[in-house]
Design a protein around this motif. Sequence first.
Motif, PDB file in Angstrom:
ATOM      1  N   ARG A  31      12.380 -39.306 -32.181  1.00 25.99           N
ATOM      2  CA  ARG A  31      12.781 -39.182 -30.776  1.00 25.99           C
ATOM      3  C   ARG A  31      11.821 -39.935 -29.850  1.00 25.99           C
ATOM      4  NH1 ARG A  31      14.175 -32.710 -31.326  1.00 25.99           N
ATOM      5  NH2 ARG A  31      16.373 -32.948 -31.903  1.00 25.99           N
ATOM      6  N   ASP A  32      10.542 -39.847 -30.149  1.00 22.92           N
ATOM      7  CA  ASP A  32       9.565 -40.558 -29.317  1.00 22.92           C
ATOM      8  C   ASP A  32       9.776 -42.057 -29.394  1.00 22.92           C
ATOM      9  OD1 ASP A  32       8.449 -38.185 -28.517  1.00 22.92           O
ATOM     10  OD2 ASP A  32       6.711 -38.295 -29.856  1.00 22.92           O
ATOM     11  N   ARG A  33      10.076 -42.549 -30.579  1.00 20.26           N
ATOM     12  CA  ARG A  33      10.280 -44.001 -30.712  1.00 20.26           C
ATOM     13  C   ARG A  33      11.555 -44.442 -29.994  1.00 20.26           C
ATOM     14  NH1 ARG A  33       8.314 -48.388 -32.987  1.00 20.26           N
ATOM     15  NH2 ARG A  33       9.745 -50.045 -33.639  1.00 20.26           N
ATOM     16  N   ILE A  34      12.577 -43.599 -30.009  1.00 18.22           N
ATOM     17  CA  ILE A  34      13.787 -43.924 -29.251  1.00 18.22           C
ATOM     18  C   ILE A  34      13.463 -44.023 -27.764  1.00 18.22           C
ATOM     19  CG2 ILE A  34      16.030 -43.028 -28.523  1.00 18.22           C
ATOM     20  CD1 ILE A  34      16.400 -41.920 -31.344  1.00 18.22           C
ATOM     21  N   ASP A  67      15.474 -50.122 -26.400  1.00 14.51           N
ATOM     22  CA  ASP A  67      16.179 -51.393 -26.595  1.00 14.51           C
ATOM     23  C   ASP A  67      16.345 -51.700 -28.080  1.00 14.51           C
ATOM     24  OD1 ASP A  67      13.391 -51.644 -26.817  1.00 14.51           O
ATOM     25  OD2 ASP A  67      13.390 -53.742 -26.156  1.00 14.51           O
ATOM     26  N   LYS A  68      15.306 -51.443 -28.872  1.00 17.61           N
ATOM     27  CA  LYS A  68      15.389 -51.708 -30.310  1.00 17.61           C
ATOM     28  C   LYS A  68      16.352 -50.736 -30.985  1.00 17.61           C
ATOM     29  CE  LYS A  68      10.769 -53.715 -30.790  1.00 17.61           C
ATOM     30  NZ  LYS A  68       9.434 -53.605 -31.446  1.00 17.61           N
ATOM     31  N   TRP A  69      16.339 -49.477 -30.537  1.00 16.02           N
ATOM     32  CA  TRP A  69      17.263 -48.488 -31.088  1.00 16.02           C
ATOM     33  C   TRP A  69      18.716 -48.893 -30.819  1.00 16.02           C
ATOM     34  CZ3 TRP A  69      18.215 -44.756 -34.342  1.00 16.02           C
ATOM     35  CH2 TRP A  69      19.269 -43.871 -34.121  1.00 16.02           C
ATOM     36  N   GLN A  70      19.000 -49.254 -29.592  1.00 19.11           N
ATOM     37  CA  GLN A  70      20.363 -49.632 -29.245  1.00 19.11           C
ATOM     38  C   GLN A  70      20.784 -50.916 -29.958  1.00 19.11           C
ATOM     39  OE1 GLN A  70      21.883 -48.514 -25.152  1.00 19.11           O
ATOM     40  NE2 GLN A  70      19.701 -48.750 -24.710  1.00 19.11           N
ATOM     41  N   SER A  71      19.833 -51.818 -30.119  1.00 15.01           N
ATOM     42  CA  SER A  71      20.140 -53.047 -30.850  1.00 15.01           C
ATOM     43  C   SER A  71      20.517 -52.742 -32.293  1.00 15.01           C
ATOM     44  CB  SER A  71      18.933 -53.988 -30.810  1.00 15.01           C
ATOM     45  OG  SER A  71      19.173 -55.145 -31.574  1.00 15.01           O
ATOM     46  N   ALA A  72      19.806 -51.788 -32.906  1.00 16.09           N
ATOM     47  CA  ALA A  72      20.067 -51.438 -34.307  1.00 16.09           C
ATOM     48  C   ALA A  72      21.433 -50.775 -34.468  1.00 16.09           C
ATOM     49  CB  ALA A  72      18.967 -50.531 -34.828  1.00 16.09           C
ATOM     50  N   PHE A  97      26.819 -53.477 -38.238  1.00 18.78           N
ATOM     51  CA  PHE A  97      26.496 -52.063 -38.462  1.00 18.78           C
ATOM     52  C   PHE A  97      27.577 -51.189 -37.824  1.00 18.78           C
ATOM     53  CE2 PHE A  97      24.513 -48.028 -37.297  1.00 18.78           C
ATOM     54  CZ  PHE A  97      23.947 -47.640 -38.509  1.00 18.78           C
ATOM     55  N   LYS A  98      27.912 -51.501 -36.596  1.00 17.63           N
ATOM     56  CA  LYS A  98      28.898 -50.699 -35.876  1.00 17.63           C
ATOM     57  C   LYS A  98      30.275 -50.797 -36.524  1.00 17.63           C
ATOM     58  CE  LYS A  98      29.801 -49.466 -31.084  1.00 17.63           C
ATOM     59  NZ  LYS A  98      29.518 -49.797 -29.663  1.00 17.63           N
ATOM     60  N   LYS A  99      30.564 -51.932 -37.132  1.00 14.14           N
ATOM     61  CA  LYS A  99      31.851 -52.114 -37.805  1.00 14.14           C
ATOM     62  C   LYS A  99      31.983 -51.191 -39.007  1.00 14.14           C
ATOM     63  CE  LYS A  99      34.520 -55.533 -40.428  1.00 14.14           C
ATOM     64  NZ  LYS A  99      34.567 -56.937 -40.923  1.00 14.14           N
ATOM     65  N   HIS A 100      30.884 -51.014 -39.750  1.00 16.82           N
ATOM     66  CA  HIS A 100      30.967 -50.289 -41.016  1.00 16.82           C
ATOM     67  C   HIS A 100      30.453 -48.855 -40.961  1.00 16.82           C
ATOM     68  CE1 HIS A 100      32.301 -53.692 -43.384  1.00 16.82           C
ATOM     69  NE2 HIS A 100      31.353 -54.450 -42.875  1.00 16.82           N
ATOM     70  N   TYR A 101      29.582 -48.550 -40.012  1.00 17.45           N
ATOM     71  CA  TYR A 101      28.921 -47.241 -40.005  1.00 17.45           C
ATOM     72  C   TYR A 101      29.285 -46.410 -38.787  1.00 17.45           C
ATOM     73  CZ  TYR A 101      25.869 -48.444 -43.914  1.00 17.45           C
ATOM     74  OH  TYR A 101      25.385 -48.789 -45.150  1.00 17.45           O
ATOM     75  N   SER A 156      18.332 -53.119 -40.033  1.00 17.53           N
ATOM     76  CA  SER A 156      17.621 -52.877 -38.770  1.00 17.53           C
ATOM     77  C   SER A 156      17.520 -51.386 -38.467  1.00 17.53           C
ATOM     78  CB  SER A 156      18.330 -53.595 -37.612  1.00 17.53           C
ATOM     79  OG  SER A 156      18.269 -54.995 -37.781  1.00 17.53           O
ATOM     80  N   TYR A 157      18.562 -50.649 -38.787  1.00 19.89           N
ATOM     81  CA  TYR A 157      18.563 -49.200 -38.574  1.00 19.89           C
ATOM     82  C   TYR A 157      17.485 -48.535 -39.418  1.00 19.89           C
ATOM     83  CZ  TYR A 157      20.456 -44.433 -38.358  1.00 19.89           C
ATOM     84  OH  TYR A 157      20.618 -43.074 -38.175  1.00 19.89           O
ATOM     85  N   MET A 158      17.404 -48.908 -40.687  1.00 19.66           N
ATOM     86  CA  MET A 158      16.408 -48.317 -41.583  1.00 19.66           C
ATOM     87  C   MET A 158      14.995 -48.745 -41.189  1.00 19.66           C
ATOM     88  SD  MET A 158      17.919 -46.253 -43.607  1.00 19.66           S
ATOM     89  CE  MET A 158      16.777 -46.009 -44.974  1.00 19.66           C
ATOM     90  N   GLN A 159      14.846 -49.979 -40.747  1.00 18.95           N
ATOM     91  CA  GLN A 159      13.529 -50.429 -40.282  1.00 18.95           C
ATOM     92  C   GLN A 159      13.068 -49.593 -39.094  1.00 18.95           C
ATOM     93  OE1 GLN A 159      12.326 -54.532 -39.836  1.00 18.95           O
ATOM     94  NE2 GLN A 159      14.047 -55.234 -41.086  1.00 18.95           N
ATOM     95  N   PHE A 160      13.968 -49.317 -38.167  1.00 22.89           N
ATOM     96  CA  PHE A 160      13.608 -48.531 -36.993  1.00 22.89           C
ATOM     97  C   PHE A 160      13.101 -47.146 -37.409  1.00 22.89           C
ATOM     98  CE2 PHE A 160      14.159 -45.623 -33.522  1.00 22.89           C
ATOM     99  CZ  PHE A 160      13.848 -46.352 -32.392  1.00 22.89           C
ATOM    100  N   LEU A 161      13.818 -46.488 -38.299  1.00 20.06           N
ATOM    101  CA  LEU A 161      13.424 -45.140 -38.721  1.00 20.06           C
ATOM    102  C   LEU A 161      12.090 -45.159 -39.459  1.00 20.06           C
ATOM    103  CD1 LEU A 161      16.834 -43.664 -39.942  1.00 20.06           C
ATOM    104  CD2 LEU A 161      15.676 -43.251 -37.770  1.00 20.06           C
ATOM    105  N   CYS A 162      11.902 -46.138 -40.321  1.00 19.92           N
ATOM    106  CA  CYS A 162      10.640 -46.221 -41.064  1.00 19.92           C
ATOM    107  C   CYS A 162       9.463 -46.484 -40.131  1.00 19.92           C
ATOM    108  CB  CYS A 162      10.729 -47.299 -42.147  1.00 19.92           C
ATOM    109  SG  CYS A 162      11.723 -46.807 -43.576  1.00 19.92           S
ATOM    110  N   GLN A 163       9.660 -47.347 -39.160  1.00 25.69           N
ATOM    111  CA  GLN A 163       8.592 -47.620 -38.194  1.00 25.69           C
ATOM    112  C   GLN A 163       8.270 -46.370 -37.378  1.00 25.69           C
ATOM    113  OE1 GLN A 163      10.214 -51.019 -36.163  1.00 25.69           O
ATOM    114  NE2 GLN A 163       9.626 -52.443 -37.803  1.00 25.69           N
TER     115      GLN A 163
END
Length: 228
Positions: free
Chosen positions: A134-137, A142-147, A153-157, A215-222
Amino acid sequence: MADPYFSPDCMRFLRNIAKNNNRDWFTENKMVYEEVVRTPALRFIADMADDLAILSPHFLAQPKKVGGSLMRIYRDVRFGRDKRPYKTNIGIQFRHEQGKDVHAPGFYVHIEPGECFVGVGIWRPDSPALGKIRDRICEHGDKWQSAINQKTFKKHYELSGDSLINAPRGYAKDHPLVHDLKRKDFIGISRIDDDSVLSARFRNKVFDRFKVADSYMQFLCQALELRY
C-alpha cells in the motif's frame, strides 16, 4: 511438437473426484491420480523451470511430490465448514525463493474443468507485507497504474481477491487510488479454456501469460524488497 502434458483422462479424473469426494473412492483410484494428474503435473513443473528463469531467476519450479510447486490434493478440513477431504483441481505455485507458503508472491496455474486460469501476485499477505504494498502504491502511483493498465496485462488479467469496505487505517479515504489501497489480495487472474490446457502448446501459453504480468510482478517484489 511435444506431447501435451494433460489429457482428457486428467479432466475426467477431476470431474470424478468432484462427484466422489471420499477416501474410499480416492484410495481405489489413487493409481489413476498418479498416472494422469501428479506425474504430468510434475513434468510440467520441471519443464517450466527454464521459462521462469527467463522471467526471473528468483521464482522456483520445484517438481517434488511433497513440499514443491505442486500443491497437495488433500484439503485442510480443520477450520472450515467444507469437510470434503480432497481438492477438485490441480494447483501449481511457482513462489518466490524467499517465500515459505502460499502467501508469498508467485505465479500460479489452476486446472479444474471449466475453471482453468493463470494467476499472478500475492494472496493474503500478512500485515507488514500489505502495508509495504500500500505504501508503494501511494509513493509510486504512476508505476502502479502503468503496471495494471498496460494494454496486454489489462487484456488478459482481471484483478481479483478480497477488499476492505472502507479505506485502511492510516490512508486517506479520498486518495485517488483508494480502490486499490482497500485490497487485501493483490492477485491477477487470467482465464484459460480447457482445450488450451489439453493442448501441446499449453506451456507456451502459460509462459506468455506470465510474461504479460512482468511489470505487475516487478512492482510487488519491489514493494516487498524482494529481488526480481
